[in-house]
Design a protein around this motif. Structure first.
Motif, short mmCIF file in Angstrom:
data_model
loop_
_atom_site.label_atom_id
_atom_site.label_comp_id
_atom_site.label_asym_id
_atom_site.label_seq_id
_atom_site.Cartn_x
_atom_site.Cartn_y
_atom_site.Cartn_z
N GLU A 83 -6.77 2.90 -12.62
CA GLU A 83 -8.31 2.63 -12.18
C GLU A 83 -9.14 3.97 -12.49
O GLU A 83 -10.22 3.75 -12.98
CB GLU A 83 -8.48 2.03 -10.81
N VAL A 84 -8.54 5.08 -12.30
CA VAL A 84 -9.25 6.29 -12.19
C VAL A 84 -9.59 6.37 -13.64
O VAL A 84 -10.49 7.01 -13.92
CB VAL A 84 -8.56 7.42 -11.41
N LEU A 126 -5.12 -4.79 -14.81
CA LEU A 126 -5.57 -4.82 -13.50
C LEU A 126 -6.00 -6.44 -13.35
O LEU A 126 -5.76 -6.74 -12.20
CB LEU A 126 -7.16 -4.06 -13.36
N THR A 138 1.45 0.06 -6.91
CA THR A 138 0.36 0.19 -6.23
C THR A 138 -0.22 1.73 -6.64
O THR A 138 -1.57 1.93 -7.07
CB THR A 138 -0.17 -0.04 -4.76
N VAL A 139 0.37 2.67 -6.56
CA VAL A 139 0.10 4.06 -6.78
C VAL A 139 -0.40 4.12 -8.25
O VAL A 139 -1.49 4.71 -8.71
CB VAL A 139 0.81 5.08 -6.49
N ASP A 191 -3.66 2.31 -9.12
CA ASP A 191 -4.70 3.21 -8.61
C ASP A 191 -4.98 4.33 -9.79
O ASP A 191 -6.27 4.65 -10.22
CB ASP A 191 -4.41 3.95 -7.44
N LYS A 192 -3.90 4.84 -10.30
CA LYS A 192 -4.21 6.07 -11.36
C LYS A 192 -4.97 5.49 -12.69
O LYS A 192 -5.56 5.88 -13.26
CB LYS A 192 -2.80 6.66 -11.84
N LYS A 223 0.73 -1.22 -0.01
CA LYS A 223 0.11 0.00 -0.11
C LYS A 223 0.97 1.08 0.20
O LYS A 223 1.75 1.56 0.80
CB LYS A 223 -0.82 -0.12 1.27
N ARG A 226 -6.73 -7.52 -9.79
CA ARG A 226 -7.56 -6.57 -9.58
C ARG A 226 -8.82 -6.42 -10.32
O ARG A 226 -9.71 -5.47 -10.66
CB ARG A 226 -7.09 -5.04 -9.62
N ARG A 237 -12.28 -5.65 -8.62
CA ARG A 237 -12.42 -4.06 -8.60
C ARG A 237 -12.83 -3.50 -9.99
O ARG A 237 -13.39 -2.46 -10.06
CB ARG A 237 -11.02 -3.46 -8.14
#
Length: 659
Positions: free
Chosen positions: A177-178, A208, A170-171, A174-175, A165, A213, A216
């Motif tokens: 996913e956005v 992902l 991971t960062v 996350d980007k 995390k 993921r 998600r």
């Protein structure tokens, strides 16, 4: 003032830029420090491994063990250097600028981390298991090997740190996913995106999924697409789907407009909105590994977009009370569902859409059963109206009018073809034989029952002329408004002409039992006092004229409230009444009252109440809807004018007054 505001705005922008630059400087400084630390350890590792190789050669140690360690160890150094560069790109690049390049960089990072981990494991394993001559196992060797092992174990944990995390990988995920949510949101309902957008979405999903993921990813897809579809559906204003309950309306007529909207909105939702979403799902999740999850996504989107509300509304309509008009609406509902049958089968196939399939089949079953229940009970419902009283004005009962128009409407191609299909399905479910003659026979039964009702109703009239008038009126209606129609074709030519003959028969009896009695009241018998003489019994003349007038008033007053169903029939009956009454009246006045002005009633002789023209005007205004007293209806003007042209001119032109 505007210039000052612009300067203030520019100042705020500069302040934000400076602050961001400071933050970026701190981040770069931290990364540089970390990179410098990594470089120092890597330099030491490279130097230590070279030193070990030289020493091993000098002391004639096993070259095989050394050679297999040096190559992978050198690769570790190069791989970590690549990882540092990729990390820098992922942290500073904006995925929205070039998502394809960003995802590619992310993939390279994953591969580099995996390769680094594997090489570190390999080198550590070889260093730990290599066998050296104990005579050369000096302290310098032990120290350097242990130091190398420490560095390699630390590098081996790099992938774990990156995936933790807040870690760089991971960062970056996350980007991505956005960016996935942004791309999906940008795909408008009712349209498929350009291929490059599809490719970018697919690339993101692949990455992902590769990083565990997928769940998600699916959640993001469903949430964004559901939201887009829901907004499109809300623009249709579908509140009526949830507001109506079968306990809240007495008749389907009260919700008829909603049923029409339901059919149109259901077609739009299934054939366009959901069909587009289905194709988008297939395009995005075309990989075999995603196929089952693809249908899960689509099923959730369909449910959350409101497909169950359409099914619930349809079920509510089927639960309403049985009535003839509901049969037509159920046929329209079946036609709408049947039109979308192939769409439903294609879109909602598979386990994921099992609930939608079940509910849709249940709705179709309710519609089919409800339609057949009402249709086969129509003749019974008509028969149940037999105990009611006939209209007091001898008009066509509303039931006769309704059934005739209803049967003609039901026989229209739009409804009839659907009814045939529905009954055939229902008969098949019950393992019963089907033929169109079943429907034809039932339609004939319905009309036959109407005829039996007429026979029963006419017996309830105490006034004989009114009973004849009633039958004349209804037989003419059935003749006139079934001739040339689908109902007339089913009933046959003999049935139609039979009603015309019955109408003429009852017309004759109606005239005979009412207006036909008036001419006999103007009998000339006994009016001449002496045989062969010219003396007239004036009192008897006046008496008979008075009796005629009183009888005319009585009949006219009674029949002024009666109503004929058709303008053509009114014309015909009024003409016949005129031919029965007026000629004898004119002839009587010509012979026995020649001294009386004809056009205007005498003011001195009260026995002459009406002129012949007055009688004509009064009779021609009979049998109109809402006829006023003694021909005062404003609706009789047109018919009266036409009758006057055809009758008065011929009959009155020879009178003394006219001469």
């Amino acid at each position: 003032m505007e210039g000052i505001e612009n300067i203030k705005a520019a100042r705020e922008i500069l302040k934000c830029s400076i602050e961001k630059s400071r933050e970026l400087g701190v981040e770069i400084s931290n990364r540089c420090w970390r990179l410098e630390s990594c470089e120092q350890r890597l330099d030491f590792l490279a130097g230590a491994l070279r030193n070990l190789a030289c020493k091993c050669t000098l002391y004639k140690m096993s070259g095989h063990d050394v050679d297999r360690v040096i190559g992978p160890a050198a690769s570790v150094v190069k791989i970590f250097d690549v990882i540092c560069g990729l990390e820098n790109s992922l942290s500073t690049d904006d995925p929205s600028d070039d998502i394809s390049a960003y995802v590619t960089t992310l993939k390279w990072m994953e591969e580099a981390l995996s390769l680094l981990t594997d090489n570190c494991k390999l080198v550590v394993s070889w260093l730990e298991t290599s066998s050296f001559n104990s005579s050369v196992a000096e302290s310098w060797y032990v120290v350097n090997v242990n130091k190398c092992l420490s560095i390699l174990r630390e590098l081996q944990a790099t992938e774990e740190h990156f995936r933790a995390k807040g870690g760089p990988l991971t960062v970056a995920l996350d980007k991505v996913e956005v960016e996935l949510a942004s791309l999906l949101k940008g795909i408008a309902p009712l349209s498929l995106p350009l291929p490059d957008v599809i490719q970018n979405v697919q690339a993101i999903i692949d990455r992902l999924a590769a990083n565990h993921r997928l769940d998600r990813c699916m959640s993001i897809y469903v949430e964004v697409r559901r939201s887009n579809v829901r907004k499109a559906v809300e623009e249709l204003d579908l509140d009526y789907l949830e507001e109506i309950s079968f306990t809240e309306f007495d008749s389907v007529l009260s919700v008829e407009p909603h049923i029409d909207l339901w059919a149109k909105h259901l077609e739009f939702a299934v054939k366009y909105l959901l069909d587009t979403e289905h194709r988008l799902c297939i395009e995005v999740f075309r990989k075999a590994a995603f196929k089952e999850r693809c249908m899960d996504c689509f099923a959730k989107i369909a449910v959350q977009s409101g497909i169950h509300s359409f099914i619930k509304f349809g079920n509510t309509i089927t639960k309403g009370k049985k009535e003839a008009i509901k049969l037509l609406k159920l046929l329209e509902m079946f036609a709408a569902l049947n039109k979308l049958r192939s769409n439903f089968n294609r879109l909602f196939s598979g386990r994921a859409c099992g609930e939608i399939q079940t509910q849709t089949r249940d709705l179709v079953k309710r519609v089919v059963n409800g339609t057949c229940e009402i249709f086969w009970e129509l003749s019974l419902q008509v028969e149940l109206q037999r105990p009611t009283s006939p209209p007091v004005d001898g008009s066509v009962p509303r039931l006769v009018n309704f059934v005739t128009e209803y049967c003609n409407q039901l026989l229209e191609d739009e409804y009839w073809s659907t009814l045939v299909q529905v009954v055939e399905i229902h008969q098949g479910w019950n393992n019963e034989n089907f033929g169109k003659e079943l429907l034809v026979n039932e339609m004939q039964n319905i009309v036959t029952v109407i005829g039996l009702n007429l026979e029963t109703w006419t017996k309830r009239y105490e006034d004989v002329p009114l009973s004849y008038f009633f039958l004349m009126n209804n037989h003419w209606y059935l003749f006139k408004y079934t001739r040339g129609t689908k109902l007339g074709e089913i009933m046959g030519h003999e049935w139609i002409t039979g009603h015309e003959e019955y109408m003429e028969y009852y017309e004759t009896h109606f005239l005979k039992e009412s207006w036909g009695k008036l001419p006999s009241l103007l009998s000339e018998e006994g009016l001449v006092l002496f045989p062969g003489g010219r003396a007239i019994d004036r009192q008897l003349v006046k008496k008979r004229l008075k009796e005629f007038t009183e009888s005319f008033d009585e009949i006219y007053k009674k029949q002024s409230s009666w109503e004929l169903c058709d303008k053509g029939l009114r014309w015909r009956v009024c003409q016949n009444v005129l031919h029965v009454v007026v000629p004898s009246y004119i002839n009587y006045l010509e012979k026995y009252m020649p001294s009386i002005e004809f056009e205007v009633a005498s003011t001195t002789d009260q026995h002459i109440k009406y002129t012949a023209k007055t009688l004509v005007n009064m009779i021609t205004c009979l049998f109109e809807p809402k006829v006023g007293n003694y021909g005062s209806s404003t609706k009789c003007t047109e018919l009266s004018g036409k009758l006057n042209n055809s009758f008065v001119t011929n009959q009155l032109s020879s009178t003394p007054a006219a001469a």
